[in-house]
Motif scaffolding. Structure first.
Motif, PDB file in Angstrom:
ATOM      1  N   GLU A   1       0.835  -1.206   0.000  1.00  0.00           N
ATOM      2  CA  GLU A   1       0.000   0.000   0.000  1.00  0.00           C
ATOM      3  C   GLU A   1       0.872   1.259   0.000  1.00  0.00           C
ATOM      4  OE1 GLU A   1      -2.411   2.117   3.497  1.00  0.00           O
ATOM      5  OE2 GLU A   1      -2.843  -0.030   3.332  1.00  0.00           O
ATOM      6  N   LYS A   2       1.977   1.215   0.750  1.00  0.00           N
ATOM      7  CA  LYS A   2       2.874   2.372   0.797  1.00  0.00           C
ATOM      8  C   LYS A   2       3.635   2.513  -0.520  1.00  0.00           C
ATOM      9  CE  LYS A   2       3.322   2.783   5.765  1.00  0.00           C
ATOM     10  NZ  LYS A   2       4.211   2.917   6.915  1.00  0.00           N
ATOM     11  N   LEU A   3       4.034   1.383  -1.091  1.00  0.00           N
ATOM     12  CA  LEU A   3       4.725   1.445  -2.384  1.00  0.00           C
ATOM     13  C   LEU A   3       3.791   2.062  -3.430  1.00  0.00           C
ATOM     14  CD1 LEU A   3       7.111   0.817  -4.251  1.00  0.00           C
ATOM     15  CD2 LEU A   3       6.143  -1.473  -4.579  1.00  0.00           C
ATOM     16  N   SER A   4       2.541   1.686  -3.379  1.00  0.00           N
ATOM     17  CA  SER A   4       1.571   2.243  -4.342  1.00  0.00           C
ATOM     18  C   SER A   4       1.472   3.757  -4.192  1.00  0.00           C
ATOM     19  CB  SER A   4       0.175   1.652  -4.124  1.00  0.00           C
ATOM     20  OG  SER A   4       0.216   0.286  -4.350  1.00  0.00           O
ATOM     21  N   LYS A   5       1.469   4.227  -2.940  1.00  0.00           N
ATOM     22  CA  LYS A   5       1.380   5.678  -2.730  1.00  0.00           C
ATOM     23  C   LYS A   5       2.625   6.392  -3.267  1.00  0.00           C
ATOM     24  CE  LYS A   5      -1.733   5.912   1.202  1.00  0.00           C
ATOM     25  NZ  LYS A   5      -1.906   6.204   2.621  1.00  0.00           N
ATOM     26  N   ILE A   6       3.770   5.772  -3.065  1.00  0.00           N
ATOM     27  CA  ILE A   6       5.027   6.365  -3.554  1.00  0.00           C
ATOM     28  C   ILE A   6       4.985   6.466  -5.088  1.00  0.00           C
ATOM     29  CG2 ILE A   6       7.519   5.942  -3.764  1.00  0.00           C
ATOM     30  CD1 ILE A   6       7.295   4.655  -0.892  1.00  0.00           C
TER      31      ILE A   6
ATOM     32  N   GLU B   1       7.235  11.651  -0.876  1.00  0.00           N
ATOM     33  CA  GLU B   1       6.088  10.838  -0.443  1.00  0.00           C
ATOM     34  C   GLU B   1       6.603   9.702   0.452  1.00  0.00           C
ATOM     35  OE1 GLU B   1       3.000  11.161  -0.329  1.00  0.00           O
ATOM     36  OE2 GLU B   1       2.304   9.135   0.109  1.00  0.00           O
ATOM     37  N   ALA B   2       7.706   9.085   0.043  1.00  0.00           N
ATOM     38  CA  ALA B   2       8.297   8.021   0.870  1.00  0.00           C
ATOM     39  C   ALA B   2       8.623   8.565   2.259  1.00  0.00           C
ATOM     40  CB  ALA B   2       9.556   7.470   0.197  1.00  0.00           C
TER      41      ALA B   2
END
Ligand SMILES: Cc1cc2nc3c(=O)[nH]c(=O)nc-3n(C[C@H](O)[C@H](O)[C@H](O)COP(=O)(O)O)c2cc1C
Length: 171
Positions: A25-30, A108-109
Protein backbone atom coordinates in the motif's frame (compact mmCIF):
# COMPACT_ATOMS: atom_id res chain seq x y z
CA UNK A 1 3.62 16.73 7.52
CA UNK A 2 4.39 20.35 6.77
CA UNK A 3 6.65 20.35 3.70
CA UNK A 4 9.60 22.29 5.14
CA UNK A 5 9.70 19.96 8.15
CA UNK A 6 9.74 16.99 5.79
CA UNK A 7 12.53 18.56 3.75
CA UNK A 8 14.49 19.23 6.92
CA UNK A 9 14.18 15.73 8.35
CA UNK A 10 15.02 13.85 5.13
CA UNK A 11 18.53 12.59 4.66
CA UNK A 12 20.15 10.13 2.29
CA UNK A 13 19.80 6.66 3.78
CA UNK A 14 22.92 4.53 3.53
CA UNK A 15 21.95 1.81 6.01
CA UNK A 16 18.62 0.25 5.05
CA UNK A 17 16.97 -2.56 6.97
CA UNK A 18 16.94 -5.18 4.23
CA UNK A 19 14.71 -7.47 6.27
CA UNK A 20 11.93 -4.88 6.65
CA UNK A 21 9.84 -4.95 3.49
CA UNK A 22 7.85 -1.96 2.26
CA UNK A 23 4.10 -2.52 2.49
CA UNK A 24 2.43 -2.76 -0.95
CA UNK A 25 0.00 0.00 0.00
CA UNK A 26 2.87 2.37 0.80
CA UNK A 27 4.73 1.45 -2.38
CA UNK A 28 1.57 2.24 -4.34
CA UNK A 29 1.38 5.68 -2.73
CA UNK A 30 5.03 6.36 -3.55
CA UNK A 31 4.48 5.38 -7.19
CA UNK A 32 1.28 7.47 -7.29
CA UNK A 33 3.25 10.55 -6.17
CA UNK A 34 5.51 10.00 -9.19
CA UNK A 35 2.50 9.62 -11.46
CA UNK A 36 1.15 12.99 -10.31
CA UNK A 37 4.42 14.84 -10.94
CA UNK A 38 4.45 17.52 -13.63
CA UNK A 39 6.37 16.83 -16.83
CA UNK A 40 7.22 19.01 -19.81
CA UNK A 41 4.08 19.50 -21.90
CA UNK A 42 2.51 16.76 -19.74
CA UNK A 43 4.06 14.19 -22.09
CA UNK A 44 4.82 11.87 -19.12
CA UNK A 45 7.84 10.14 -20.66
CA UNK A 46 8.78 8.48 -17.38
CA UNK A 47 9.16 4.76 -16.99
CA UNK A 48 9.71 3.55 -13.43
CA UNK A 49 11.02 0.02 -12.98
CA UNK A 50 10.42 -1.46 -9.52
CA UNK A 51 13.42 -3.61 -8.68
CA UNK A 52 12.56 -5.91 -5.80
CA UNK A 53 13.31 -9.47 -6.84
CA UNK A 54 16.62 -10.87 -5.57
CA UNK A 55 17.88 -10.99 -9.13
CA UNK A 56 16.96 -7.38 -9.94
CA UNK A 57 18.38 -6.08 -6.64
CA UNK A 58 21.59 -8.03 -7.17
CA UNK A 59 21.95 -6.52 -10.65
CA UNK A 60 21.34 -3.01 -9.28
CA UNK A 61 23.89 -3.52 -6.50
CA UNK A 62 26.49 -4.54 -9.09
CA UNK A 63 25.86 -1.31 -11.00
CA UNK A 64 26.10 1.04 -8.02
CA UNK A 65 26.03 0.89 -4.22
CA UNK A 66 22.41 0.39 -3.15
CA UNK A 67 23.00 0.15 0.61
CA UNK A 68 20.91 -3.02 1.07
CA UNK A 69 17.67 -1.28 0.09
CA UNK A 70 14.76 -3.75 -0.25
CA UNK A 71 13.43 -1.82 -3.27
CA UNK A 72 15.21 0.24 -5.89
CA UNK A 73 13.16 2.37 -8.27
CA UNK A 74 14.96 2.73 -11.58
CA UNK A 75 13.62 5.95 -13.09
CA UNK A 76 13.97 6.27 -16.85
CA UNK A 77 12.47 8.35 -19.64
CA UNK A 78 11.26 7.41 -23.09
CA UNK A 79 13.03 9.15 -25.96
CA UNK A 80 9.99 8.53 -28.16
CA UNK A 81 7.61 10.53 -25.94
CA UNK A 82 9.86 13.07 -24.22
CA UNK A 83 9.35 16.78 -24.93
CA UNK A 84 11.96 18.17 -27.33
CA UNK A 85 12.76 21.85 -27.45
CA UNK A 86 12.19 23.29 -30.94
CA UNK A 87 14.26 26.35 -29.95
CA UNK A 88 17.30 24.33 -28.98
CA UNK A 89 18.44 21.47 -31.16
CA UNK A 90 19.23 18.28 -29.33
CA UNK A 91 17.62 19.32 -26.04
CA UNK A 92 14.99 17.19 -24.37
CA UNK A 93 13.45 17.41 -20.90
CA UNK A 94 13.92 13.74 -20.01
CA UNK A 95 16.37 14.24 -17.13
CA UNK A 96 14.20 17.01 -15.69
CA UNK A 97 11.00 15.00 -16.02
CA UNK A 98 12.62 11.96 -14.41
CA UNK A 99 14.04 14.17 -11.64
CA UNK A 100 10.71 15.63 -10.64
CA UNK A 101 9.12 12.18 -10.70
CA UNK A 102 11.92 10.86 -8.47
CA UNK A 103 11.74 13.89 -6.16
CA UNK A 104 7.98 13.49 -5.73
CA UNK A 105 8.45 9.82 -4.86
CA UNK A 106 11.30 10.66 -2.48
CA UNK A 107 9.18 13.05 -0.42
CA UNK A 108 6.09 10.84 -0.44
CA UNK A 109 8.30 8.02 0.87
CA UNK A 110 9.66 10.31 3.57
CA UNK A 111 6.14 11.31 4.59
CA UNK A 112 5.32 7.62 4.99
CA UNK A 113 8.37 7.02 7.21
CA UNK A 114 10.32 5.34 4.42
CA UNK A 115 13.86 6.51 3.81
CA UNK A 116 15.52 6.89 0.44
CA UNK A 117 18.70 7.70 -1.40
CA UNK A 118 19.07 9.10 -4.89
CA UNK A 119 21.69 7.16 -6.89
CA UNK A 120 23.49 8.23 -10.04
CA UNK A 121 26.86 6.59 -9.58
CA UNK A 122 26.15 4.11 -12.35
CA UNK A 123 27.03 3.82 -15.99
CA UNK A 124 23.86 4.29 -18.08
CA UNK A 125 24.99 1.91 -20.82
CA UNK A 126 25.64 -0.87 -18.32
CA UNK A 127 22.22 -0.29 -16.70
CA UNK A 128 20.53 -0.57 -20.09
CA UNK A 129 22.42 -3.76 -20.89
CA UNK A 130 21.86 -5.32 -17.49
CA UNK A 131 18.10 -4.76 -17.47
CA UNK A 132 17.78 -5.20 -21.24
CA UNK A 133 16.04 -1.86 -21.63
CA UNK A 134 14.65 -0.97 -25.06
CA UNK A 135 16.82 1.44 -27.06
CA UNK A 136 14.37 4.35 -26.53
CA UNK A 137 14.34 4.00 -22.72
CA UNK A 138 17.08 6.03 -21.03
CA UNK A 139 17.99 5.48 -17.37
CA UNK A 140 18.13 8.76 -15.42
CA UNK A 141 18.55 7.78 -11.76
CA UNK A 142 17.75 5.16 -9.18
CA UNK A 143 15.87 5.88 -5.98
CA UNK A 144 16.62 3.25 -3.35
CA UNK A 145 13.89 3.11 -0.70
CA UNK A 146 13.32 1.24 2.54
CA UNK A 147 13.10 1.43 6.29
CA UNK A 148 16.21 2.53 8.16
CA UNK A 149 18.31 0.01 10.08
CA UNK A 150 19.47 0.61 13.65
CA UNK A 151 22.74 2.08 12.41
CA UNK A 152 20.99 4.65 10.20
CA UNK A 153 22.24 8.21 10.56
CA UNK A 154 22.67 11.25 8.35
CA UNK A 155 26.15 11.65 6.92
CA UNK A 156 28.26 14.26 8.76
CA UNK A 157 27.97 16.51 5.69
CA UNK A 158 24.18 16.25 5.53
CA UNK A 159 23.52 19.54 7.33
CA UNK A 160 26.35 21.32 5.56
CA UNK A 161 24.13 23.56 3.40
CA UNK A 162 25.31 26.82 1.86
CA UNK A 163 23.50 29.98 2.97
CA UNK A 164 20.88 31.34 0.57
CA UNK A 165 23.12 34.34 -0.05
CA UNK A 166 25.57 32.00 -1.82
CA UNK A 167 22.99 30.35 -4.04
CA UNK A 168 20.25 32.93 -4.66
CA UNK A 169 20.68 36.24 -6.38
CA UNK A 170 18.26 38.87 -7.53
CA UNK A 171 18.81 40.15 -11.04
C1 LIG B 1 21.94 13.78 -8.61
C2 LIG B 1 22.34 13.04 -7.36
C3 LIG B 1 23.13 11.90 -7.47
C4 LIG B 1 23.49 11.18 -6.32
N1 LIG B 1 24.18 10.01 -6.46
C5 LIG B 1 24.55 9.32 -5.35
C6 LIG B 1 25.22 8.07 -5.47
O1 LIG B 1 25.43 7.53 -6.55
N2 LIG B 1 25.60 7.44 -4.33
C7 LIG B 1 25.35 7.97 -3.08
O2 LIG B 1 25.73 7.36 -2.08
N3 LIG B 1 24.67 9.15 -2.95
C8 LIG B 1 24.26 9.81 -4.05
N4 LIG B 1 23.53 10.97 -3.92
C9 LIG B 1 23.19 11.48 -2.58
C10 LIG B 1 23.97 12.76 -2.25
O3 LIG B 1 25.31 12.44 -2.00
C11 LIG B 1 23.31 13.44 -1.05
O4 LIG B 1 22.00 13.81 -1.37
C12 LIG B 1 24.09 14.70 -0.63
O5 LIG B 1 25.36 14.36 -0.16
C13 LIG B 1 23.37 15.48 0.48
O6 LIG B 1 23.13 14.63 1.58
P1 LIG B 1 21.66 14.39 2.14
O7 LIG B 1 20.83 13.80 1.04
O8 LIG B 1 21.82 13.44 3.30
O9 LIG B 1 21.13 15.71 2.58
C14 LIG B 1 23.11 11.67 -5.04
C15 LIG B 1 22.28 12.79 -4.95
C16 LIG B 1 21.87 13.46 -6.10
C17 LIG B 1 20.93 14.63 -5.96
Amino acid sequence: MEFLKLAEQRYSERAFDKAHPIEEEKLSKILEAGRLAPTACNFQPQKVYVLKSNDALWKAAKLTHTYDAPIVLLVCYDLNTVWKNAREEGYNAGEQDASIVATSMMFEAEDLGIHSIWLRGFNSKLVSESFELPENIKPAMMLAIGYPSESSAPSPRHSDRKPLTDTVEEL
